[in-house]
Design a protein around this motif. Structure first.
Motif, PDB file in Angstrom:
ATOM      1  N   PRO A  14      24.437  19.378  -2.458  1.00  0.00           N
ATOM      2  CA  PRO A  14      25.033  19.286  -1.121  1.00  0.00           C
ATOM      3  C   PRO A  14      24.088  19.655   0.018  1.00  0.00           C
ATOM      4  O   PRO A  14      24.505  19.631   1.171  1.00  0.00           O
ATOM      5  N   GLY A  18      23.712  15.070  -2.727  1.00  0.00           N
ATOM      6  CA  GLY A  18      24.841  15.096  -3.669  1.00  0.00           C
ATOM      7  C   GLY A  18      24.460  14.516  -5.014  1.00  0.00           C
ATOM      8  O   GLY A  18      23.437  14.854  -5.592  1.00  0.00           O
ATOM      9  N   ILE A  22      27.268   8.598  -6.331  1.00  0.00           N
ATOM     10  CA  ILE A  22      28.467   8.618  -5.492  1.00  0.00           C
ATOM     11  C   ILE A  22      28.086   8.309  -4.045  1.00  0.00           C
ATOM     12  O   ILE A  22      27.406   9.101  -3.397  1.00  0.00           O
ATOM     13  N   THR A  36      28.065  16.795  -6.326  1.00  0.00           N
ATOM     14  CA  THR A  36      28.551  15.952  -5.243  1.00  0.00           C
ATOM     15  C   THR A  36      29.303  16.774  -4.193  1.00  0.00           C
ATOM     16  O   THR A  36      29.787  17.878  -4.481  1.00  0.00           O
ATOM     17  N   ARG A  54      29.264  20.603   6.222  1.00  0.00           N
ATOM     18  CA  ARG A  54      28.044  21.243   5.685  1.00  0.00           C
ATOM     19  C   ARG A  54      28.372  22.223   4.565  1.00  0.00           C
ATOM     20  O   ARG A  54      27.945  23.394   4.595  1.00  0.00           O
ATOM     21  N   ALA A  55      29.140  21.738   3.616  1.00  0.00           N
ATOM     22  CA  ALA A  55      29.560  22.585   2.492  1.00  0.00           C
ATOM     23  C   ALA A  55      28.352  23.250   1.863  1.00  0.00           C
ATOM     24  O   ALA A  55      27.302  22.638   1.714  1.00  0.00           O
ATOM     25  N   PRO A  91      27.298  16.432   8.062  1.00  0.00           N
ATOM     26  CA  PRO A  91      28.194  15.787   7.119  1.00  0.00           C
ATOM     27  C   PRO A  91      29.418  16.649   6.831  1.00  0.00           C
ATOM     28  O   PRO A  91      29.313  17.859   6.728  1.00  0.00           O
ATOM     29  N   ALA A  92      30.534  15.970   6.720  1.00  0.00           N
ATOM     30  CA  ALA A  92      31.765  16.686   6.400  1.00  0.00           C
ATOM     31  C   ALA A  92      32.617  15.824   5.485  1.00  0.00           C
ATOM     32  O   ALA A  92      32.511  14.589   5.495  1.00  0.00           O
TER      33      ALA A  92
HETATM   34  N1  SAH Z   1      25.844  11.097  -2.647  1.00  0.00           N
HETATM   35  C1  SAH Z   1      26.486  12.037  -1.770  1.00  0.00           C
HETATM   36  C2  SAH Z   1      27.341  11.369  -0.732  1.00  0.00           C
HETATM   37  C3  SAH Z   1      26.556  10.582   0.280  1.00  0.00           C
HETATM   38  S1  SAH Z   1      27.564   9.840   1.492  1.00  0.00           S
HETATM   39  C4  SAH Z   1      27.313  13.029  -2.619  1.00  0.00           C
HETATM   40  O1  SAH Z   1      27.483  12.811  -3.823  1.00  0.00           O
HETATM   41  O2  SAH Z   1      27.770  14.026  -2.071  1.00  0.00           O
HETATM   42  C5  SAH Z   1      27.472  10.989   2.793  1.00  0.00           C
HETATM   43  C6  SAH Z   1      28.762  11.755   2.910  1.00  0.00           C
HETATM   44  O3  SAH Z   1      28.800  12.768   1.944  1.00  0.00           O
HETATM   45  C7  SAH Z   1      28.934  12.463   4.220  1.00  0.00           C
HETATM   46  O4  SAH Z   1      29.451  11.615   5.216  1.00  0.00           O
HETATM   47  C8  SAH Z   1      29.934  13.528   3.852  1.00  0.00           C
HETATM   48  O5  SAH Z   1      31.238  12.994   3.774  1.00  0.00           O
HETATM   49  C9  SAH Z   1      29.519  13.862   2.439  1.00  0.00           C
HETATM   50  N2  SAH Z   1      28.628  15.043   2.368  1.00  0.00           N
HETATM   51  C10 SAH Z   1      27.359  15.092   1.973  1.00  0.00           C
HETATM   52  N3  SAH Z   1      26.877  16.349   1.983  1.00  0.00           N
HETATM   53  C11 SAH Z   1      27.890  17.126   2.415  1.00  0.00           C
HETATM   54  C12 SAH Z   1      28.057  18.511   2.636  1.00  0.00           C
HETATM   55  N4  SAH Z   1      27.054  19.379   2.431  1.00  0.00           N
HETATM   56  N5  SAH Z   1      29.247  18.954   3.093  1.00  0.00           N
HETATM   57  C13 SAH Z   1      30.278  18.117   3.298  1.00  0.00           C
HETATM   58  N6  SAH Z   1      30.182  16.796   3.103  1.00  0.00           N
HETATM   59  C14 SAH Z   1      29.010  16.308   2.663  1.00  0.00           C
END
Ligand code: SAH
Length: 465
Positions: free
Chosen positions: A228, A305, A309, A334, A414-415, A442-443
């Motif tokens: 993340p 992630g 995905i 993810t 920003r988890a 990202p959220a």
């Molecule tokens: N492959 C990534 C996803 C990419 S698409 C995964 O598996 O997580 C990008 C989206 O992922 C963002 O718009 C958000 O919805 C989510 N995302 C990615 N990192 C994040 C995080 N740290 N916190 C919250 N959402 C996140």
């Protein structure tokens, strides 16, 4: 140095552990890694030790512990749980002339147990002479990351082949040969799980009298999940690939700290999208990855992630496949998992939610028009990626499709990072609260529809009844 590290041969030698509690069990676990004869000197022992004794793995010696109990032992551990007794037994150990470790009493110790990185037969021991145990553990973690889990098997194989190498490979070439084994293709193949192939390569090279001449090796691409966006949530395998990489293509969402795990001289190429900067179209990304692999480079495509995905991994893999380049996927944590963990929650929960749907608010066509009611049944958790910008429309569509206005919604921005942000709301107020809280990307949105959720009947339904 007040202490000196040595590797002791313990095969067939006696190690005495005075005490039968948890500390004794801990030392026993450590000693069970060796081939020592383990004697537990204690009248009563805790169940783990009793079970080991019943299976004959260790021997329990009852009755009073005396100097004679220790005499001739290779090592003695003292941990009776009674401070006076421990001191007395440390005196006995001294009289018996054996090397003793008295747990939690550095002043009485002849020897300390190090932190271990165990890739038997490769073992790294770390000691700080008791000055900084936390530092010792940090160093251990770094070394754990550096050494792939199967490294010991490769070392053991090398050990078995040593005589053959001595016979077939001239002395002056041997160092280069082993350098190739541990630094070249065999190690790389072995660490990726192709153990038989690595062994075959090594044996063929021995037959041929030396390692193959350097040729322009075919490149290899790893699609690595970075997690993340925080350094310690990448997998050990991901770190390994970063350390092997000649070149790394990375995204906007990847924590810049992660790149520090790569070799200093590895090339780092940013291929993300940023507001105001011309972005990289996907075919251009595919093109540069293929080109780097064709030059024989070890390529890492680092994606946030999990690469599987919403990462457009399939498009990259397809172009590699078409170019005949070998590739692999290294999974990652993810966003849905990371966000759920940040909420101290669970994506599934027995009796409450037993299905998880991962979906997106944004597809190739733009805003995702989805049959939400199809995805969100009682007993489901819905994780919505890339949905902040369109949360208003998603909310309206969901309500129009008859989903309960009171569905609990959690938004995690920003988890797992230090500036993570959490908003808890309900479907009917989702977009409004996202705006009010100024949720940043990202959220991810997590919408839960518990099995037994009491849902108010929509008014018209009530009227019709
Ligand atoms: N492959 C990534 C996803 C990419 S698409 C995964 O598996 O997580 C990008 C989206 O992922 C963002 O718009 C958000 O919805 C989510 N995302 C990615 N990192 C994040 C995080 N740290 N916190 C919250 N959402 C996140």
């Amino acid at each position: 140095m007040k202490t000196f590290p040595m590797f002791l041969k313990l095969e067939g030698r006696r190690v005495v552990i005075a005490g039968g509690g948890e500390q004794a069990a801990q030392k026993t676990r450590l000693m069970l890694k060796t081939e020592a004869e383990i004697v537990i000197a204690a009248d009563t022992v805790e169940p783990e030790l009793a079970a080991l004794a019943a299976r004959g793995r260790i021997r329990q010696q009852k009755g009073p512990v005396t100097c004679g109990t220790f005499r001739g032992a290779a090592l003695v551990f003292i941990c009776t749980g009674d401070a006076l007794m421990d001191t007395a037994l440390a005196g006995c150990a001294k009289t018996a002339g054996v090397v003793a470790n008295v747990v939690d009493r550095p002043d009485l110790c002849d020897a300390f147990t190090p932190s271990l990185v165990d890739r038997d037969p490769v073992v790294v021991a770390i000691g700080t002479e008791g000055t900084a145990p936390v530092l010792g553990r940090q160093i251990k973690t770094r070394i754990e990351e550096m050494l792939e889990p199967r490294l010991g098997d490769l070392a053991a194989l090398a050990g078995r082949l040593r005589d053959l190498v001595a016979e077939r490979i001239p002395m002056k070439s041997r160092r280069a040969f082993w350098g190739w084994v541990f630094n070249g293709e065999p190690r790389l193949k072995h660490s990726r799980g192709a153990e038989r192939e690595a062994a075959r390569m090594i044996k063929e090279a021995i037959e041929a009298g030396g390692q193959p001449l350097e040729r322009n090796e075919a490149g290899f691409v790893s699609l690595v999940g970075a997690g993340p966006g925080i350094r310690d949530l990448i997998t050990l395998r991901g770190v390994q690939r970063l350390q092997e990489a000649d070149i790394i293509f990375y995204d906007r969402l990847v924590d810049p700290d992660l790149l520090e795990l790569a070799r200093r001289d590895a090339e780092r190429v940013y291929v993300g999208k940023e507001p105001g900067v011309p972005s990289w179209p996907q075919d251009r990304i595919n093109g540069v990855i293929v080109a780097a692999a064709r030059e024989g480079k070890r390529v890492v495509r680092l994606k946030s992630g999990d690469p599987g995905i919403f990462g457009r991994g399939a498009e990259e893999a397809e172009s590699l496949q078409a170019a005949g380049i070998e590739w692999e996927i290294v999974p990652g944590v993810t966003a849905a998992s990371a966000a759920t963990a940040s909420l101290d929650g669970f994506l599934t929960e027995r009796g409450v939610t037993d299905a998880v749907v991962l979906t997106t608010g944004h597809t190739r066509e733009g805003f995702a028009i989805q049959n939400w009611a199809n995805h969100l049944h009682p007993g489901t958790t819905l994780a919505l990626y890339m949905a902040i910008a369109s949360s208003g429309r998603i909310q309206a569509d969901m309500l129009a499709q008859g989903l309960p206005a009171s569905l609990p919604v959690e938004i995690v921005s920003r988890a797992a990072s230090p500036d993570q942000q959490i908003v808890r709301t309900r479907l009917e107020r989702m977009a409004q609260d996202i705006e009010a809280a100024e949720v940043r990307n990202p959220a991810i949105l997590l919408i839960r529809y518990p099995k037994d959720m009491a849902v108010e009947k929509p008014e018209n339904a009530a009227n019709a009844g």
